[in-house]
Design an enzyme around this catalytic site. Structure first.
Site, PDB file in Angstrom:
ATOM      1  N   HIS A 183       0.797  -1.221   0.000  1.00 10.93           N
ATOM      2  CA  HIS A 183       0.000   0.000   0.000  1.00 10.93           C
ATOM      3  C   HIS A 183       0.831   1.274   0.000  1.00 10.93           C
ATOM      4  O   HIS A 183       0.277   2.363   0.141  1.00 10.93           O
ATOM      5  CB  HIS A 183      -0.989   0.004   1.163  1.00 10.93           C
ATOM      6  CG  HIS A 183      -2.229  -0.785   0.832  1.00 10.93           C
ATOM      7  ND1 HIS A 183      -2.425  -1.365  -0.383  1.00 10.93           N
ATOM      8  CD2 HIS A 183      -3.325  -1.076   1.547  1.00 10.93           C
ATOM      9  CE1 HIS A 183      -3.596  -1.983  -0.408  1.00 10.93           C
ATOM     10  NE2 HIS A 183      -4.163  -1.821   0.766  1.00 10.93           N
ATOM     11  N   ASP A 189      -5.493   5.357   9.766  1.00 12.69           N
ATOM     12  CA  ASP A 189      -6.911   5.563   9.416  1.00 12.69           C
ATOM     13  C   ASP A 189      -7.494   4.324   8.737  1.00 12.69           C
ATOM     14  O   ASP A 189      -8.641   3.974   8.956  1.00 12.69           O
ATOM     15  CB  ASP A 189      -7.055   6.752   8.462  1.00 12.69           C
ATOM     16  CG  ASP A 189      -6.645   8.049   9.124  1.00 12.69           C
ATOM     17  OD1 ASP A 189      -6.705   8.124  10.367  1.00 12.69           O
ATOM     18  OD2 ASP A 189      -6.251   8.978   8.414  1.00 12.69           O
ATOM     19  N   GLU A 205      -7.742  14.539  14.559  1.00 10.02           N
ATOM     20  CA  GLU A 205      -7.248  14.660  13.186  1.00 10.02           C
ATOM     21  C   GLU A 205      -7.947  15.859  12.543  1.00 10.02           C
ATOM     22  O   GLU A 205      -8.603  16.643  13.245  1.00 10.02           O
ATOM     23  CB  GLU A 205      -7.495  13.384  12.369  1.00 10.02           C
ATOM     24  CG  GLU A 205      -6.567  12.240  12.737  1.00 10.02           C
ATOM     25  CD  GLU A 205      -6.465  11.170  11.659  1.00 10.02           C
ATOM     26  OE1 GLU A 205      -6.995  11.383  10.549  1.00 10.02           O
ATOM     27  OE2 GLU A 205      -5.853  10.115  11.939  1.00 10.02           O
TER      28      GLU A 205
HETATM   29  C1  LIG Z   1      -5.703   3.812   2.109  1.00  6.55           C
HETATM   30  C2  LIG Z   1      -4.441   4.044   2.903  1.00  6.55           C
HETATM   31  C3  LIG Z   1      -4.519   4.689   4.118  1.00  6.55           C
HETATM   32  C4  LIG Z   1      -3.357   4.924   4.861  1.00  6.55           C
HETATM   33  N1  LIG Z   1      -3.466   5.565   6.064  1.00  6.55           N
HETATM   34  C5  LIG Z   1      -2.364   5.783   6.798  1.00  6.55           C
HETATM   35  C6  LIG Z   1      -2.451   6.424   8.061  1.00  6.55           C
HETATM   36  O1  LIG Z   1      -3.513   6.815   8.518  1.00  6.55           O
HETATM   37  N2  LIG Z   1      -1.304   6.586   8.766  1.00  6.55           N
HETATM   38  C7  LIG Z   1      -0.102   6.144   8.312  1.00  6.55           C
HETATM   39  O2  LIG Z   1       0.891   6.290   9.016  1.00  6.55           O
HETATM   40  N3  LIG Z   1       0.004   5.552   7.120  1.00  6.55           N
HETATM   41  C8  LIG Z   1      -1.087   5.373   6.345  1.00  6.55           C
HETATM   42  N4  LIG Z   1      -0.974   4.779   5.121  1.00  6.55           N
HETATM   43  C9  LIG Z   1       0.373   4.443   4.627  1.00  6.55           C
HETATM   44  C10 LIG Z   1       0.782   3.082   5.133  1.00  6.55           C
HETATM   45  O3  LIG Z   1       1.026   3.111   6.525  1.00  6.55           O
HETATM   46  C11 LIG Z   1       2.079   2.621   4.462  1.00  6.55           C
HETATM   47  O4  LIG Z   1       1.952   2.681   3.090  1.00  6.55           O
HETATM   48  C12 LIG Z   1       2.421   1.201   4.901  1.00  6.55           C
HETATM   49  O5  LIG Z   1       3.741   0.933   4.542  1.00  6.55           O
HETATM   50  C13 LIG Z   1       1.514   0.221   4.227  1.00  6.55           C
HETATM   51  O6  LIG Z   1       1.669  -1.059   4.771  1.00  6.55           O
HETATM   52  P1  LIG Z   1       1.793  -2.277   3.773  1.00  6.55           P
HETATM   53  O7  LIG Z   1       1.582  -3.500   4.561  1.00  6.55           O
HETATM   54  O8  LIG Z   1       0.935  -2.099   2.585  1.00  6.55           O
HETATM   55  O9  LIG Z   1       3.329  -2.102   3.392  1.00  6.55           O
HETATM   56  P2  LIG Z   1       4.033  -2.240   1.965  1.00  6.55           P
HETATM   57  O10 LIG Z   1       3.529  -1.166   1.064  1.00  6.55           O
HETATM   58  O11 LIG Z   1       3.924  -3.622   1.496  1.00  6.55           O
HETATM   59  O12 LIG Z   1       5.544  -1.944   2.365  1.00  6.55           O
HETATM   60  C14 LIG Z   1       5.941  -0.656   2.753  1.00  6.55           C
HETATM   61  C15 LIG Z   1       7.466  -0.600   2.836  1.00  6.55           C
HETATM   62  O13 LIG Z   1       7.918  -1.385   3.923  1.00  6.55           O
HETATM   63  C16 LIG Z   1       8.673  -2.501   3.479  1.00  6.55           C
HETATM   64  N5  LIG Z   1       8.171  -3.636   4.243  1.00  6.55           N
HETATM   65  C17 LIG Z   1       6.954  -4.222   4.162  1.00  6.55           C
HETATM   66  N6  LIG Z   1       6.858  -5.213   5.055  1.00  6.55           N
HETATM   67  C18 LIG Z   1       8.045  -5.251   5.714  1.00  6.55           C
HETATM   68  C19 LIG Z   1       8.566  -6.062   6.736  1.00  6.55           C
HETATM   69  N7  LIG Z   1       7.850  -7.045   7.274  1.00  6.55           N
HETATM   70  N8  LIG Z   1       9.820  -5.838   7.167  1.00  6.55           N
HETATM   71  C20 LIG Z   1      10.571  -4.839   6.630  1.00  6.55           C
HETATM   72  N9  LIG Z   1      10.132  -4.044   5.650  1.00  6.55           N
HETATM   73  C21 LIG Z   1       8.878  -4.246   5.199  1.00  6.55           C
HETATM   74  C22 LIG Z   1       8.391  -2.628   1.994  1.00  6.55           C
HETATM   75  O14 LIG Z   1       9.490  -3.182   1.284  1.00  6.55           O
HETATM   76  C23 LIG Z   1       8.171  -1.186   1.612  1.00  6.55           C
HETATM   77  O15 LIG Z   1       9.404  -0.545   1.435  1.00  6.55           O
HETATM   78  C24 LIG Z   1      -2.100   4.515   4.363  1.00  6.55           C
HETATM   79  C25 LIG Z   1      -2.024   3.867   3.124  1.00  6.55           C
HETATM   80  C26 LIG Z   1      -3.182   3.630   2.400  1.00  6.55           C
HETATM   81  C27 LIG Z   1      -3.090   2.964   1.069  1.00  6.55           C
END
Ligand SMILES: Cc1cc2nc3c(=O)[nH]c(=O)nc-3n(C[C@H](O)[C@H](O)[C@H](O)COP(=O)(O)OP(=O)(O)OC[C@H]3O[C@@H](n4cnc5c(N)ncnc54)[C@H](O)[C@@H]3O)c2cc1C
Length: 496
Positions: A114, A171, A281
């Site tokens: 994400h 969120d 917020e």
């Molecule tokens: C709809 C939406 C709402 C959001 N709301 C918020 C919010 O309110 N507050 C906020 O802080 N963020 C928010 N985000 C952002 C979100 O926190 C980050 O994008 C987060 O990284 C997404 O988690 P993911 O599991 O999809 O990670 P990914 O997108 O899969 O990974 C993110 C990064 O971390 C690395 N990574 C993933 N897993 C691991 C692991 N286990 N160990 C080491 N590195 C790893 C990946 O290589 C990449 O570089 C939001 C994103 C979206 C799409």
């Protein structure tokens, strides 16, 4: 321990799918058992085959798996890996990181994918899916140990069964624990409890060298600090122990309209410094003339047993919101945490979830938040945000943000500003325009002492990252050298 059910070499169950049996170091290609070309894998001379270690899970090279791993919520960057590991155990991650390390192949951990700008991708390397590591352990005292692939929604449901909850939520709660712990994890409760990083008591990680290590503030503290918010540069998080607090049963949710930016920001600041609410917020949206001048302060008071019964008169005393249009609603605690679910379902239904998301996420120093926010908002028109897009603007308390890799402006009350843009994915001219606008906005913010919050789409160089980490850079660089000496991990961030 293998995940349930044990699937050691269960690849043979997939009749139609080629099975990877090793790597050809000369041609730098994965070798499949059937000789057919599968995604990035091609047949190679068997005398150069370096056999794959035995796996509990699956190494995928089919086109669909590679294409999925070459995409993310941004739909802007597409880097195709040569293989995807769907691990059946933590041991699989250890084995494959070692295997890739020895062969100079990059490794990108991926939670829910994400982030919006290719951060979890790798061109030609191995993507490690963490979603199979979704186990949620027993709640013990006020902690719970979970797999890195567990979703925050699942963690909430499991802990609420014990009357407990993680103190801080993003969120949107369908994000992986490992994914948000690699970037920060900020939400309306951050002014009370810090980021999600500040709620972790222990981590299990697989380093870039392929070592499985348990770390905490008192055990391998250098690694612990470099991994939390460290953008996956030193280790892959495979498990985390999270601190829990008493959960409220219900919450009262306030939405207070403002028509003046400075008053809106000042009232938000007052609320977070006084700690009147459990959650604060705010959002900015377009007025009828298209200008981003409509502000809504969002605050939540927790009901018993986590807080006193909300008293509107006390909670709203002295706030200068517009007299008309305030909304107050009581709801269950989980319904509050999951409040975006209906909107997300509607976006998916309308196809907008698959639009490009060139997001801008920055932190503004509190003392210049008003003029900076005004200038950034002034540059926005509805086409810069798009349908379903939103602008978030709310304060954090720096003293609560204690993890060094989560960079914050040098100000006691910085503001997070997120321009959550959406535009048609095929419209590359608009995507490019918005990426350039993100860079310009970032430079304006940086020149006033602000930073990016690294989940969005801002073109960034290695030199920018050095600037970004500032005083934390030596710690991150030392940890990278120690724990990922060949620099294989998480190339999509572009940090090293
Ligand atoms: C709809 C939406 C709402 C959001 N709301 C918020 C919010 O309110 N507050 C906020 O802080 N963020 C928010 N985000 C952002 C979100 O926190 C980050 O994008 C987060 O990284 C997404 O988690 P993911 O599991 O999809 O990670 P990914 O997108 O899969 O990974 C993110 C990064 O971390 C690395 N990574 C993933 N897993 C691991 C692991 N286990 N160990 C080491 N590195 C790893 C990946 O290589 C990449 O570089 C939001 C994103 C979206 C799409």
């Amino acid at each position: 321990m293998p995940l349930e059910p044990t699937r050691r070499n269960a690849l043979h169950g997939f009749a139609a799918m080629a099975v990877v049996i090793g790597f050809d170091p000369l041609n730098r290609l994965w070798v499949t058992d059937d000789g057919r070309q599968e995604g990035g894998a091609r047949r190679a001379a068997s005398d150069t085959l370096e056999a794959l270690p035995p796996l509990d899970g699956t190494l995928l090279v089919d086109e669909a798996s590679l294409a999925a791993a070459a995409d993310d919520y941004g739909h802007i960057v597409h880097r195709t890996p040569s293989a995807v590991l769907r691990p059946g155990s933590v041991a699989d991650i250890v084995a494959m990181v070692r295997y890739c390390n020895a062969r100079g192949l990059k490794v990108a951990p991926r939670g829910q994918g994400h982030t919006t700008y290719g951060q979890a991708q790798t061109e030609g390397g191995l993507v490690v899916e963490t979603s199979p590591l979704d186990r949620i352990g027993q709640v013990s005292g006020n902690t719970v140990t979970v797999g890195a692939g567990a979703l925050w929604s699942s963690v909430a449901k499991a802990t609420l069964a014990h009357g407990l909850t993680p103190p801080v939520f993003t969120d949107y709660i369908e994000l992986s624990v490992g994914g948000t712990l690699s970037v920060g994890g900020l939400g309306g409760q951050t002014h009370r409890h810090g980021s999600q990083l500040d709620t972790v008591t222990e981590l299990k990680v697989v380093t870039g060298a392929g070592e499985l290590i348990t770390c905490s503030p008192t055990r391998r503290a250098d690694l612990f600090r470099a991994v939390l918010g460290g953008l996956g540069q030193c280790a892959i998080i495979v498990g985390a122990t999270l601190r829990l607090v008493t959960a409220p049963e219900t919450v009262r949710h306030y939405q207070l309209p403002y028509s003046d930016l400075e008053t809106f920001l000042a009232d938000q600041r007052r609320l977070v410094t006084e700690g009147r609410f459990s959650y604060v917020e705010g959002q900015v949206s377009a007025a009828e003339d298209g200008s981003f001048t409509t502000y809504v302060l969002e605050a939540v008071a927790y009901g018993p047993p986590a807080g006193p019964a909300p008293d509107d008169t006390q909670l709203l005393a002295g706030l200068r919101h517009d007299p008309a249009g305030a909304q107050i609603a009581d709801m269950g605690y989980y319904a509050f945490l999951d409040r975006l679910a209906a909107g997300v379902a509607a976006l998916k239904e309308a196809g907008l979830w698959d639009w490009a998301h060139p997001w801008l996420n920055v932190m503004l120093p509190g003392d210049s938040a008003a003029p900076l926010a005004a200038s950034l908002l002034q540059d926005l028109g509805p086409d810069d945000v798009g349908p379903g897009g939103v602008v978030l603007l709310y304060p954090l308390l720096r003293e609560r943000l204690r993890q060094p890799m989560l960079r914050t402006p040098d100000d006691p009350v910085p503001y997070l500003m997120s321009v959550l843009r959406a535009c048609p994915p095929g419209d590359t001219a608009t995507v490019d325009r918005l990426l350039a606008a993100n860079r310009t906005a970032y430079e304006t913010v940086r020149d006033s002492g602000g930073l990016q919050y690294p989940v969005g789409s801002i073109p960034f160089t290695a030199a920018d990252w050095r600037d970004h980490f500032g005083p934390a850079w030596p710690q991150l660089a030392a940890a990278r050298k120690c724990y990922d000496p060949r620099g294989v991990l998480t190339p999509g961030q572009g940090v090293f």
